[in-house]
Scaffold this motif. Structure first.
Motif, mmCIF file in Angstrom:
data_model
loop_
_atom_site.group_PDB
_atom_site.id
_atom_site.type_symbol
_atom_site.label_atom_id
_atom_site.label_comp_id
_atom_site.label_asym_id
_atom_site.label_seq_id
_atom_site.Cartn_x
_atom_site.Cartn_y
_atom_site.Cartn_z
ATOM 1 N N UNK A 1 31.707 40.846 25.573
ATOM 2 C CA UNK A 1 32.376 39.590 25.213
ATOM 3 C C UNK A 1 33.842 39.597 25.632
ATOM 4 N N UNK A 2 34.512 40.722 25.387
ATOM 5 C CA UNK A 2 35.910 40.823 25.803
ATOM 6 C C UNK A 2 36.038 40.738 27.307
ATOM 7 N N UNK A 3 35.074 41.335 28.010
ATOM 8 C CA UNK A 3 35.102 41.276 29.472
ATOM 9 C C UNK A 3 34.917 39.837 29.963
ATOM 10 N N UNK A 4 34.023 39.070 29.291
ATOM 11 C CA UNK A 4 33.803 37.680 29.722
ATOM 12 C C UNK A 4 35.057 36.835 29.505
ATOM 13 N N UNK A 5 35.697 37.022 28.350
ATOM 14 C CA UNK A 5 36.924 36.269 28.098
ATOM 15 C C UNK A 5 38.008 36.627 29.108
ATOM 16 N N UNK A 6 38.072 37.927 29.389
ATOM 17 C CA UNK A 6 39.059 38.327 30.391
ATOM 18 C C UNK A 6 38.694 37.772 31.758
ATOM 19 N N UNK A 7 37.396 37.699 32.047
ATOM 20 C CA UNK A 7 36.971 37.189 33.347
ATOM 21 C C UNK A 7 37.360 35.714 33.505
ATOM 22 N N UNK A 8 37.217 34.950 32.389
ATOM 23 C CA UNK A 8 37.615 33.542 32.468
ATOM 24 C C UNK A 8 39.109 33.420 32.727
ATOM 25 N N UNK A 9 39.896 34.208 32.015
ATOM 26 C CA UNK A 9 41.344 34.164 32.230
ATOM 27 C C UNK A 9 41.695 34.614 33.632
ATOM 28 N N UNK A 10 40.973 35.648 34.065
ATOM 29 C CA UNK A 10 41.245 36.149 35.417
ATOM 30 C C UNK A 10 40.842 35.124 36.460
ATOM 31 N N UNK A 11 39.693 34.412 36.209
ATOM 32 C CA UNK A 11 39.254 33.384 37.174
ATOM 33 C C UNK A 11 40.273 32.248 37.277
ATOM 34 N N UNK A 12 40.806 31.839 36.124
ATOM 35 C CA UNK A 12 41.813 30.779 36.151
ATOM 36 C C UNK A 12 43.053 31.238 36.891
ATOM 37 N N UNK A 13 43.511 32.442 36.619
ATOM 38 C CA UNK A 13 44.699 32.950 37.307
ATOM 39 C C UNK A 13 44.432 33.095 38.792
#
Length: 993
Positions: A263-275
């Motif tokens: 779950x933490x990886x998915x949230x980070x992935x979304x933030x990373x995708x936006x960045x």
């Protein structure tokens, strides 16, 4: 072992000195030791056992060996002379005994004494007894080493004591095991049983140690898992399952942590995708600006790139023609080489084949190779023909040798063998007679030496006797003079007694004689007065002189007794006469020994002759068989050689041999083969050259060149072509890349958007990274716990693997220990290892005893070993049964009658003696005693038993029967009688000449 003589003094029932001449008793082979009950027949055997081992059979103490009839001054002693292992020995033993002190009153204890002497008759030395040892331990060890058996074995094998062998017949299994164990020294097998038991305990301790380590590892597993669940009670069975449950629980916890991490990886992935998306827009805007700038630069270099493209295309077309030009040149060189090779090959052929075509050459080569194949097949036949010739020579030589050997063997068997056997047998008989004569002379020589030594001692004693008589006379005269002096002084003192009394008188004191208090005229001492001290000194001098006289008289009496005893031993002859007799007997004895010494050589020579006779007979038969076999083989070989000779004659075709013919054809065949190959290669080379020229012309026309040379000039070096191609391609790639970027809809769309700012999105991404690191730490903790549980489980598994062989070893050792001790269920007979060995020995004893029992029982009975399982908790394997030939059934030994039980026991004892003797290394027992039991036999059975005992005399064995049965007196003429009386028993020999 052969007994020669026995001397007993104050031993058992014998008060004085009694001697037994076993050589005389053994002259008839069978002798009887008889006497009334309690006379002391068994004491003779006790004395033999005591002399050898320092103890008597049974458990009697050594302090009871002394005779109650003996005088106090006589010392108990046993002296035994015997031959052991070819050595003549004399054993003398005295037990510990009490005697009166030589001075003063009371008694003292004399220690036991042992003396071993050996007869020595070395050449050049004085023959006689040489002391060997006085140590009880050394003598005992040497005797036991020479005999090869212990006291118990000796008593069971040689003395066959009264009732002992009957007790063994009817004994229980434990009693038989005890006796057989002492006889055959099977304690080492008992030690094996003890070792297995100890080993079982050691393996059990090893298993417990590993189980302790397993328990410790289970506790560490519980701690690593962080659980309160207790470890299993039976770790060797349930430990791995319990550890697996802990690992499963830990893996479940790890799975939960990993889900949280995802779950933490998915949230980070979304933030990373936006960045990343913002970064992409910013990057596209930058790329579009650079593409516009690069398009202007490429337009300025367009004309230069077109000229390079034309040059590269001509060079690329020339590359398709240049390799074919190189192949055409190579084909031309190869065709020239093949043509030269064909010319040389045809020059090497005979004229008939030099100008032949390819087909003719191939046919000629095939014909020569077929002929060579047939000839090579005949090469083996030619080798076989030569080998057969060599074999024929060898067979003829072997047949001649065999005929010679047969003739020599038949000549030796017919002439030499009878003559040599007769001479050797005569020499052997002479040596045997000389050995008998040597034994007789040995005894006579020993007696003559004993008498001579006594005569010399008697003569030497005469001078001491004369001196002792003179000394005794002088001391007696001196004692008489001292007595007279003492009496004279005493008389003189009595005469002057009045003056002596007067010296003690005083006025007013009563006189000791008259009682008066007045002393008008006391006596006065006269001249030569004798005092009390003088009289006492004279009396003491007389007493001392009398004591010296008595001592001298006692010494004189002892010397006179010794002289009388020596004179009785020496007899009528003087010392010189006896020395001459000893020398004469010694010369005769040495001569007889020299002749007797030839017996071994004669017997060995006779054995060798008999062995050679067998070998010669066998050799003659083998030689005859060999002659016949070689003759038949030569005939078969002649037929085979004729057949081979015909085949070889056809194959040689006039040559000296098939090999020569093969040597003639092989070079020609090889040259034909080379020529065929050369013609084929020349034809193939010409065809390849024409094909290369055609392909080169076609390729030049196809690529637009007038000829191949024009194409060669348009070609460029490979590095220059590669550089030019790279430059052209690089310009094209840049054009295409710039055009693609300028036409890229993503870049065009990004240009239409406002300028991008990725800094804010990077801050959001940093927060997501921190949450992910926390989740990752939780996963790592779960994984480390799983890894720790895996590691501890692996250690637990290793300990359990280590436990498995230890447990298996413990089970195997336990099974062996229980099997060896007879307590295992697999041991159906419940027979221990030591009992098993004893059962094998008992089986040997029963087999040896059965043959004698059949003779004693006139073929009715025989003994058999019984290993049937005992009832209850008893052990098996040591049973004995009697097979009744009349009924065909087995009987228990307890069902035998008294007489049957005696001769069955006697047979068993004799069998036991044979087996123990073999066990002891085969020490020959030339003297054997059997104690009592013959009274229970009827006349016929007694005759059968005596017949068996008479057979024991074979090989010069003496058998002594200890019995008081009257019928044996008439059957056995040689006897040793024991007579008892109030003053002790005495021995008397009968029938010994």
């Amino acid at each position: 072992m052969r007994l020669h003589s026995l001397t007993m003094t104050a031993f058992g029932p014998f008060a004085g000195t009694q001697s037994v001449d076993f050589d005389a008793l053994a002259s008839g082979g069978l002798f009887l030791l008889r006497g009334a009950t309690g006379a002391g027949k068994s004491s003779v055997l006790d004395a033999v056992c005591y002399a050898l081992y320092g103890a008597v059979p049974g458990q009697r103490p050594r302090t009871r060996l002394r005779s109650d009839h003996a005088s106090a001054e006589v010392r108990t002693e046993v002296r035994l002379e015997l031959t052991l292992g070819g050595r003549r020995l004399e054993l003398t033993r005295s037990p510990e005994q009490t005697r009166a002190k030589k001075r003063g009153s009371g008694s003292t204890v004399e220690k036991a004494q042992t003396l071993l002497r050996e007869w020595s008759a070395e050449p050049g030395g004085e023959p006689g007894w040489r002391p060997s040892s006085k140590s009880h331990q050394e003598v005992g060890a040497e005797v036991q080493q020479l005999l090869g058996m212990s006291r118990e074995q000796f008593c069971q094998v040689v003395l066959l004591p009264q009732g002992e062998f009957a007790r063994f017949l009817h004994a229980s299994a434990p009693d038989r095991a005890d006796l057989l164990g002492r006889l055959f020294d099977t304690a080492r097998f008992g030690a094996v049983e003890a070792w297995l038991t100890e080993r079982r305990q050691q393996t059990e301790k090893a298993c417990q140690a590993v189980l302790g380590e397993v328990g410790a590892r289970l506790e560490r597993l519980r701690q690593a898992a962080g659980t309160d669940s207790p470890p299993p009670a039976a770790p060797e069975q349930d430990a791995l399952g319990w550890a697996a449950q802990l690992r499963v629980r830990a893996r479940e916890e790890q799975a939960v942590a990993e889900c949280r991490q995802q779950g933490a990886e998915q949230r980070r992935a979304l933030a990373e995708a936006r960045a990343r998306e913002v970064e992409v827009i910013a990057d596209r805007q930058r790329r579009h600006r650079r593409a516009v700038q690069r398009a202007g630069d490429l337009d300025q270099r367009a004309e230069q790139q077109r000229a390079a493209t034309v040059r590269l295309e001509r060079a690329q077309r020339a590359e398709a023609v240049v390799p074919l030009l190189r192949l055409h040149r190579e084909a031309a060189q190869a065709q020239a080489r093949f043509a030269e090779q064909e010319r040389r090959s045809r020059a090497a052929l005979p004229a008939v084949h030099a100008a032949a075509g390819l087909d003719e050459l191939v046919a000629a080569e095939r014909q020569r190779r077929e002929e060579l194949g047939g000839l090579r097949t005949l090469l083996a036949a030619e080798q076989q023909h030569r080998g057969n010739e060599r074999m024929r020579w060898q067979l003829e030589a072997e047949r001649e040798d065999a005929e010679t050997e047969r003739a020599e063997a038949e000549q030796w068997l017919a002439v030499d063998w009878p003559d040599q056997r007769e001479r050797t047998a005569a020499a052997l008989d002479q040596a045997v007679q000389a050995a008998v004569r040597a034994d007789q002379l040995d005894e006579q020589q020993r007696e003559a030496r004993r008498r001579g030594a006594a005569a010399e001692q008697a003569e030497a004693l005469q001078a001491r006797l004369a001196d002792s008589r003179q000394r005794e006379l002088r001391l007696r005269e001196a004692a008489a003079a001292a007595h007279e002096d003492w009496l004279d002084l005493r008389e003189r003192r009595l005469q002057g007694m009045a003056a002596e009394l007067a010296e003690g008188l005083a006025d007013g004191r009563a006189c000791p004689v008259c009682g008066s208090g007045e002393h008008p005229a006391p006596a006065r001492p006269g001249p030569g007065r004798v005092t009390v001290e003088q009289e006492q000194r004279a009396e003491q001098g007389y007493r001392q002189a009398a004591l010296r006289t008595e001592q001298a008289a006692a010494e004189l009496g002892q010397l006179e007794q010794e002289a009388a005893a020596l004179a009785a031993v020496a007899g009528d002859g003087g010392a010189a006469e006896l020395r001459a007799l000893v020398q004469r007997l010694e010369a005769e004895h040495q001569q007889a020994r020299r002749v007797a010494a030839q017996a071994i050589g004669a017997r060995e020579q006779l054995d060798r002759l008999e062995h050679e006779q067998g070998l010669r007979t066998a050799a003659a038969g083998q030689a005859a068989e060999l002659v016949a076999a070689r003759t038949a083989r030569l005939e078969a070989l002649a037929l085979e050689q004729g057949r081979l000779a015909e085949e070889l004659e056809r194959g040689r075709s006039g040559a000296a041999s098939v090999a020569d013919r093969v040597g003639q054809l092989t070079p020609l065949t090889e040259r034909l083969g080379e020529a065929v190959a050369a013609v084929r290669e020349a034809a193939a080379g010409a065809e390849a050259l024409a094909r290369a020229a055609r392909e080169l012309r076609e390729a030049a026309e196809r690529e637009g060149f007038g000829d191949a040379e024009q194409a060669a000039r348009a070609a460029l070096p490979p590095h220059e072509t590669a550089s030019l191609r790279a430059e052209v391609q690089r310009h094209r790639d840049e054009l295409a890349q710039v055009g693609a970027e300028l036409a890229d809809p993503d870049l065009l769309a990004a240009v239409r958007l406002p300028p991008a700012d990725p800094a804010a999105d990077r801050a959001v991404l940093a927060g997501a990274d921190a949450a992910l690191r926390s989740a990752y730490a939780a996963v790592q903790g779960a994984r480390e716990r799983c890894a720790a549980l895996d590691r501890l489980s692996a250690g637990l598994h290793a300990e359990l693997r280590r436990l498995a062989p230890l447990a298996a070893d413990h089970r195997r050792v336990s099974e062996l220990a229980f099997l060896a001790s007879g307590t295992s269920s697999s041991n159906s007979l419940r027979m221990s290892l030591e009992t098993y060995v004893l059962a094998a020995r008992l089986e040997q004893v029963a087999e040896a005893a059965g043959a004698r029992l059949q003779v004693m029982s006139q073929g009715r009975y025989t003994l058999a070993h019984n290993d049937a399982r005992s009832r209850g908790a008893g052990r098996s394997g040591l049973g004995l049964s009697v097979l009744d030939g009349w009924t065909g059934r087995s009987r228990d030994t307890s069902t035998l009658s008294g007489g049957e039980s005696f001769f069955a026991s006697l047979a068993l004892a004799l069998g036991l003696a044979d087996v123990v003797t073999d066990e002891a290394g085969g020490m020959p027992l030339d003297t054997l005693f059997i104690d009592e039991g013959f009274g229970s036999l009827d006349e016929d059975t007694l005759e059968d038993v005596l017949d068996v005992l008479d057979r024991l005399r074979e090989r010069d064995r003496a058998v002594g029967i200890v019995s008081h049965v009257g019928d044996l007196r008439g059957r056995i003429p040689v006897q040793l009688e024991v007579r008892k009386g109030r003053d002790g028993s005495t021995l008397h020999q009968h029938g010994t000449g």
